[in-house]
Structure formats: C-alpha cells, structure tokens
Design an enzyme around this catalytic site. Structure first.
Site, PDB file in Angstrom:
ATOM      1  N   GLY A 166       0.813  -1.220   0.000  1.00 48.98           N
ATOM      2  CA  GLY A 166       0.000   0.000   0.000  1.00 48.98           C
ATOM      3  C   GLY A 166       0.841   1.262   0.000  1.00 48.98           C
ATOM      4  N   ASN A 198      44.073  20.299   4.912  1.00 49.46           N
ATOM      5  CA  ASN A 198      44.073  19.040   4.164  1.00 49.46           C
ATOM      6  C   ASN A 198      43.532  19.200   2.758  1.00 49.46           C
ATOM      7  OD1 ASN A 198      41.533  19.596   5.249  1.00 49.46           O
ATOM      8  ND2 ASN A 198      40.911  17.463   5.086  1.00 49.46           N
ATOM      9  N   TYR A 257      41.170  21.670  14.137  1.00 52.24           N
ATOM     10  CA  TYR A 257      40.637  20.817  13.073  1.00 52.24           C
ATOM     11  C   TYR A 257      41.662  19.756  12.705  1.00 52.24           C
ATOM     12  CZ  TYR A 257      39.066  19.018   8.639  1.00 52.24           C
ATOM     13  OH  TYR A 257      38.695  18.160   7.642  1.00 52.24           O
ATOM     14  N   GLN A 300       2.502  -6.847  -6.290  1.00 53.54           N
ATOM     15  CA  GLN A 300       1.078  -6.552  -6.479  1.00 53.54           C
ATOM     16  C   GLN A 300       1.028  -5.230  -7.255  1.00 53.54           C
ATOM     17  OE1 GLN A 300      -1.197  -5.080  -3.170  1.00 53.54           O
ATOM     18  NE2 GLN A 300      -3.117  -5.949  -3.901  1.00 53.54           N
ATOM     19  N   ASN A 314      50.868  16.102  21.738  1.00 48.95           N
ATOM     20  CA  ASN A 314      49.966  17.166  22.162  1.00 48.95           C
ATOM     21  C   ASN A 314      49.772  18.163  21.034  1.00 48.95           C
ATOM     22  OD1 ASN A 314      48.391  18.444  24.359  1.00 48.95           O
ATOM     23  ND2 ASN A 314      49.804  20.126  23.909  1.00 48.95           N
ATOM     24  N   ARG A 319      -2.878   8.326   3.761  1.00 47.80           N
ATOM     25  CA  ARG A 319      -3.011   9.256   4.879  1.00 47.80           C
ATOM     26  C   ARG A 319      -1.663   9.729   5.442  1.00 47.80           C
ATOM     27  NH1 ARG A 319      -7.034   5.497   8.104  1.00 47.80           N
ATOM     28  NH2 ARG A 319      -6.161   3.994   6.611  1.00 47.80           N
TER      29      ARG A 319
HETATM   30  C1  UD1 Z   1      -6.829  -3.545   7.638  1.00 51.96           C
HETATM   31  C2  UD1 Z   1      -8.033  -4.472   7.850  1.00 51.96           C
HETATM   32  C3  UD1 Z   1      -8.774  -4.017   9.105  1.00 51.96           C
HETATM   33  C4  UD1 Z   1      -7.839  -4.023  10.290  1.00 51.96           C
HETATM   34  C5  UD1 Z   1      -6.585  -3.195  10.018  1.00 51.96           C
HETATM   35  C6  UD1 Z   1      -5.578  -3.434  11.103  1.00 51.96           C
HETATM   36  C7  UD1 Z   1      -8.748  -5.203   5.649  1.00 51.96           C
HETATM   37  C8  UD1 Z   1      -9.777  -5.041   4.584  1.00 51.96           C
HETATM   38  N1  UD1 Z   1      -8.884  -4.404   6.719  1.00 51.96           N
HETATM   39  O1  UD1 Z   1      -7.372  -2.247   7.418  1.00 51.96           O
HETATM   40  O2  UD1 Z   1      -9.858  -4.889   9.356  1.00 51.96           O
HETATM   41  O3  UD1 Z   1      -8.515  -3.506  11.410  1.00 51.96           O
HETATM   42  O4  UD1 Z   1      -5.967  -3.598   8.773  1.00 51.96           O
HETATM   43  O5  UD1 Z   1      -4.461  -2.610  10.985  1.00 51.96           O
HETATM   44  O6  UD1 Z   1      -7.891  -6.024   5.537  1.00 51.96           O
HETATM   45  N2  UD1 Z   1      -1.963  -3.635   1.475  1.00 51.96           N
HETATM   46  C9  UD1 Z   1      -1.439  -4.221   0.344  1.00 51.96           C
HETATM   47  N3  UD1 Z   1      -2.158  -4.218  -0.805  1.00 51.96           N
HETATM   48  C10 UD1 Z   1      -3.391  -3.667  -0.895  1.00 51.96           C
HETATM   49  C11 UD1 Z   1      -3.928  -3.063   0.270  1.00 51.96           C
HETATM   50  C12 UD1 Z   1      -3.194  -3.068   1.436  1.00 51.96           C
HETATM   51  O7  UD1 Z   1      -0.330  -4.749   0.377  1.00 51.96           O
HETATM   52  O8  UD1 Z   1      -3.974  -3.716  -1.987  1.00 51.96           O
HETATM   53  C13 UD1 Z   1      -1.173  -3.659   2.715  1.00 51.96           C
HETATM   54  C14 UD1 Z   1      -0.808  -2.281   3.220  1.00 51.96           C
HETATM   55  O9  UD1 Z   1       0.425  -1.868   2.705  1.00 51.96           O
HETATM   56  C15 UD1 Z   1      -0.758  -2.482   4.729  1.00 51.96           C
HETATM   57  C16 UD1 Z   1      -1.736  -3.604   4.975  1.00 51.96           C
HETATM   58  O10 UD1 Z   1      -1.942  -4.246   3.738  1.00 51.96           O
HETATM   59  O11 UD1 Z   1       0.523  -2.890   5.148  1.00 51.96           O
HETATM   60  C17 UD1 Z   1      -3.047  -3.098   5.527  1.00 51.96           C
HETATM   61  O12 UD1 Z   1      -3.633  -2.211   4.600  1.00 51.96           O
HETATM   62  P1  UD1 Z   1      -4.398  -0.912   5.053  1.00 51.96           P
HETATM   63  O13 UD1 Z   1      -4.893  -0.209   3.835  1.00 51.96           O
HETATM   64  O14 UD1 Z   1      -3.578  -0.136   5.993  1.00 51.96           O
HETATM   65  O15 UD1 Z   1      -5.642  -1.581   5.795  1.00 51.96           O
HETATM   66  P2  UD1 Z   1      -6.538  -0.961   6.902  1.00 51.96           P
HETATM   67  O16 UD1 Z   1      -7.518  -0.039   6.284  1.00 51.96           O
HETATM   68  O17 UD1 Z   1      -5.708  -0.428   7.995  1.00 51.96           O
END
Ligand code: UD1
Ligand code: CA
Length: 464
Positions: free
Chosen positions: A12, A388, A368, A74, A379, A16
């Site tokens: 991801g 240098n 220096y 991904q 010393n 935010r």
């Molecule tokens: C997710 C969970 C939520 C949980 C929370 C805990 C889901 C749908 N929701 O929400 O229930 O309470 O984690 O922290 O799973 N990521 C990918 N590929 C994607 C989407 C996300 O690799 O397509 C990875 C992100 O980089 C991250 C992790 O998955 O490391 C979680 O993704 P994030 O979008 O933060 O999920 P939350 O909305 O926090």
C-alpha cells in the site's frame, strides 16, 4: 504444529501519510516499519516468508536486509485480499498454515504470534485471528459477534452501520490460516463494498459459511497491534517503541537520567553501568561499552565506544571508534572514519575527520584534525589546523609520537612530522620535519615604544 509460511503485506501507499515514500519505509527506532514484522516472522523459523510489495517496490526491496525473503509484486493495490492472493504461486504445494501480517503494524511481539499459532492449532481452526479492545476503535475493522459471542464477520469502518461503529473490539490484521482454505476462499471474495476493494477480512464469513472453524485471540497489550496510518500515529508509535527500548536498557543495567529524552535506535547496544544524560540520540548500530558516561545532548550515529569513555556535554559523532578511557567534548565533532586510541582527550571545539589518533594523545581546544594520523602521547596545541584541502584534492598529514604542536600552527598537507618533533607556536609547516627536530618560521618581533599614544593623537587631529 503444521508447517509455517508467512505473508507480509506491504504494497500500500498509505495515502493518509501524505508522503512520496511508501508507508512501510517510514521509520521508527531508526528502522523501516516493515522490518519489524519481518524480523519477528523470521524468529519463528518459517519455511518461507513472502513480502507483497507494490508502491515503491524497488526501494522497499533495497531497504530490506533479510536475503531469504520471496518478493511478490502486487501491481495494483486492489485490497488486502487481492494482495494475499498475489502470494498464491509462492505457496504452491504448501499445505501448512500461513501467518499473515501487516507491514504497518510494527510492534507485534513474537510471544503474541506464538500465542496465536498455539490457539490456532489447539482449536483445530481453519482461521484464527488477533483482536483487541480499543477505547477509540476508529478506522479499524470491527468484530461482529452473535448473541452467543461467536464471531460472525469483520466489518470495515467505511462499511459499518452506526451500531457496528460502536463495537470496541477490532481486527488487528494478524491471521493464522490454513493455506488450502485461504487460497480457495479468496477466489470467492468480491469487491462489492464501499471501497471497491477485495477485503482479506471477508474470509472470516467465508470460513463460517463453509462450515470451517474460526477462532480469535485477544491481544494482551493493545499497543502491540496498533497500525500506522498517519504521521501522528507514527509519532505515537515511536514513543511507545522508545519506552520499550529504554526500559530494556535500564533493566540491563544502564542509567538513563531522563528516559523521556533518550532516543535509542532498535539496533543499538549498551554496556552495564553506562550513564546516559538527557537529550541523547544513539542511532544506527551504535555500540557503547561498560561504565561510559554520556553527559547529554549527544548525537551518535553508528559509533563504537569501548569501556570507560566519557563524552562531555554536546557532541556530534558518526561512523567512528573510540577506545577505552578516552574523553571527548564538550562541543566536539567526530566525522566518519575517525579512531581515537585509549585515553585520548579531545576537548572543546575540536573537529576530527578520518583521523587516527594514538593512545594518550591530546587536542584540547579549537582544532581541526582532518585526514591525519597522529602517534602516541602527542599534544596538539590550541588552534592547530590541518590544511588538508587545497581546493582541488585532499591530502593526509602524518604526525609521530610525543610531538608538541604549538598553538595556532597550520600543517599544510601532505606533510609528515617525525617522532619527538617540536613545532613552535604559530608555525606554518609546509615541508616534512625529521624526528626530533624543531620547526619554526623565521619572524622578527618588533616593539615600538609609545606607539599607541601617538596613534590616538593622530586620530584626534583628523576628527577636527
Ligand atoms: C486492515 C483491515 C482491518 C484491520 C486493520 C488493522 C482489511 C480489509 N482491513 O485495514 O480490518 O482492522 O488492517 O491494521 O484487511 N496492502 C497491500 N495491498 C493492498 C492493500 C493493502 O499490500 O492492496 C497492505 C498495506 O500496505 C498495509 C496492509 O496491507 O501494510 C493493511 O492495509 P491498510 O490499507 O492499511 O488496511 P486498513 O484499512 O488499515
Ligand atoms: Ca492499516
């Protein structure tokens, strides 16, 4: 227990965070977020660890020090369920359990994961996941249970009804799941939800529908399972980690005068009875010996300090080494490649770079020392400068044992001063000086009697 595989989700962007850096590359304790779950996963000795990357995949790979990881790409971030699905080919033929971790949940402890795996196997479940009770559950998936307290499904914040939003029990995003069940269940997961994402969390309801057993385990310390989605959470997590690291060192026999302002990276090691003052940063893989004193306001990166070293107030140091009993500061700067021998003293306003300084040598004031090798018991007087750099190239200076360099001297490199050389005050040394010699610049000192009074009179006349 069954064979174990691990999948870490780290594809991801982390909208935010409002950053051009992928979220999992943001650091706490000096290390990127994803390295924490990875390290814990490694400690469980799994058959295989797959890390799913997407945003900034190349930079995440480069930041990873674990060579045994299998990288899974991904391309489009279509949701956590889709991300796990991308790892399917890596686990072809694997029929054990998979531990799924989020790359943005750094503080999870090994003990908690063992707990999860134990519960999973005791309950003979197809899926077991970690929950927690939070005072403010906002943003997390909520655990929906029936009247008998059995899990029904997980609902995401964005899809939850108002009563569901009031549920305080949340999904930590940490799962143990049978590989066979997981990959077949994911095939049935759709993206018909508010975010149009393929939710991994949908496999909970899928398992129950298929008549499989689902178990949960509640985290003992909710701080462990907190995910990071914003900079504010990053800062809070940093604080939590610092508290944890500081407590560990205090238990190991290190005095922290003000733990609130001791910033110690995860990779640092500190010996017993070392005393650390306020506003001290120990970063990277800094190693501090026993009985050292760091008075305060110190910024040390990748430093090696042996035993009984005393750093007086306010020093900045990086990639250098200090032997037993040396004293440095106040207000000193050690730049990379410096080695201070036993009992060396470097005092206030001394800067050293690529300097090797032998046992017992001293440079106590305003100096220096760049690209220089200094022998033992030498010393270096106040205001000495190694010149240098001639604007084109850098050169080294070599100074022998028991040399006395008079104050305000400039040593124009490349230049060599043999053992027992005596440099007179305010000498510019341009040529090599043989052992035992005195070097000075020919200068005539003149004294003119009454000069000041005459000068003042002249100036008075000019005024009128
Ligand atoms: C997710 C969970 C939520 C949980 C929370 C805990 C889901 C749908 N929701 O929400 O229930 O309470 O984690 O922290 O799973 N990521 C990918 N590929 C994607 C989407 C996300 O690799 O397509 C990875 C992100 O980089 C991250 C992790 O998955 O490391 C979680 O993704 P994030 O979008 O933060 O999920 P939350 O909305 O926090
Ligand atoms: Ca998250």
């Amino acid at each position: 227990m069954n064979d174990l595989g691990v999948i870490i989700l780290a594809a991801g962007l982390g909208k935010r965070m409002n950053s051009s850096l992928p979220k999992v590359l943001h650091c706490i304790g000096g290390k990127p977020l994803f390295s924490y779950p990875l390290k814990i996963a490694r400690s469980l000795n799994p058959k295989k660890i797959a890390v799913v990357v997407g945003h900034g995949a190349e930079s995440v790979r480069q930041a990873c020090s674990d060579n045994g990881v299998t990288w899974v790409m991904q391309k489009k971030q279509l949701g956590t369920g889709h991300a796990v699905g991308c790892a399917k080919k890596v686990f072809g033929g694997f029929s054990g359990d998979l531990l799924i971790l989020n790359g943005d949940v750094p503080l999870i402890a090994g003990e908690s994961l063992l707990n999860l795996l134990r519960r999973h196997s005791e309950k003979n479940a197809a899926l077991t996941f970690v929950t927690a009770r939070l005072e403010d559950p906002y943003g997390y998936g909520r655990i929906v249970r029936d009247n008998g307290g059995e899990v029904i499904r997980i609902v995401e914040e964005k899809d939850a009804t108002d009563p569901e939003k009031k549920i305080g029990e949340i999904n930590a995003g940490i799962y143990a799941v049978s590989a066979d069940f997981l990959f077949s269940a994911l095939e049935g997961v759709t993206n018909s939800n508010r975010q149009q994402e393929y939710y991994l969390t949908d496999i909970v309801a899928a398992a129950l529908e298929a008549g499989k057993r689902v178990a949960t385990v509640e985290a003992e310390d909710a701080r462990e399972i907190m995910g990071i989605n914003t900079r504010e959470e990053l800062a809070l997590m940093e604080k939590t980690l610092q508290e944890r690291i500081n407590r560990k060192w205090m238990e190991a026999g290190v005095t922290l005068k003000d733990p609130q302002t001791a910033y110690i990276d995860e990779g640092v090691r500190i010996g017993k009875d070392t005393v650390i003052g306020p506003n001290t940063h120990l970063l990277g893989d800094t190693v501090i010996g026993e009985r050292c004193r760091i008075d305060g306001s110190a910024y040390l990166t990748n430093m090696r300090l042996a035993n009984d070293v005393h750093l007086k107030f306010s020093v900045v140091m990086a990639d250098s080494q200090i032997e037993d009993g040396a004293i440095v500061g106040p207000f000193a700067h050690l730049r990379p490649g410096t080695r201070l021998g036993r009992r060396v003293h470097l005092g206030n306003f001394v800067e050293a770079k690529q300097a090797t300084i032998g046992e017992g040598s001293k440079a106590n004031h305003l100096t220096y020392l760049g690209d220089v090798t200094i022998g033992r018991d030498t010393n270096i007087g106040a205001g000495t400068i190694t010149c240098n750099y001639d604007g084109f190239k850098k050169y080294r200076t070599s100074i022998g044992d028991r040399v006395q360099v008079g104050s305000d001297s400039t040593l124009v490199s490349p230049v060599t001063l043999g053992d027992d050389v005596y440099v007179a005050t305010a000498t510019t040394v341009r040529r090599d000086v043989p052992a035992g010699a005195l070097v000075y610049n020919e200068r005539v000192e003149k004294v003119k009697d009454g000069w000041t009074e005459e000068k003042r009179k002249k100036m008075e006349k000019l005024k009128v």
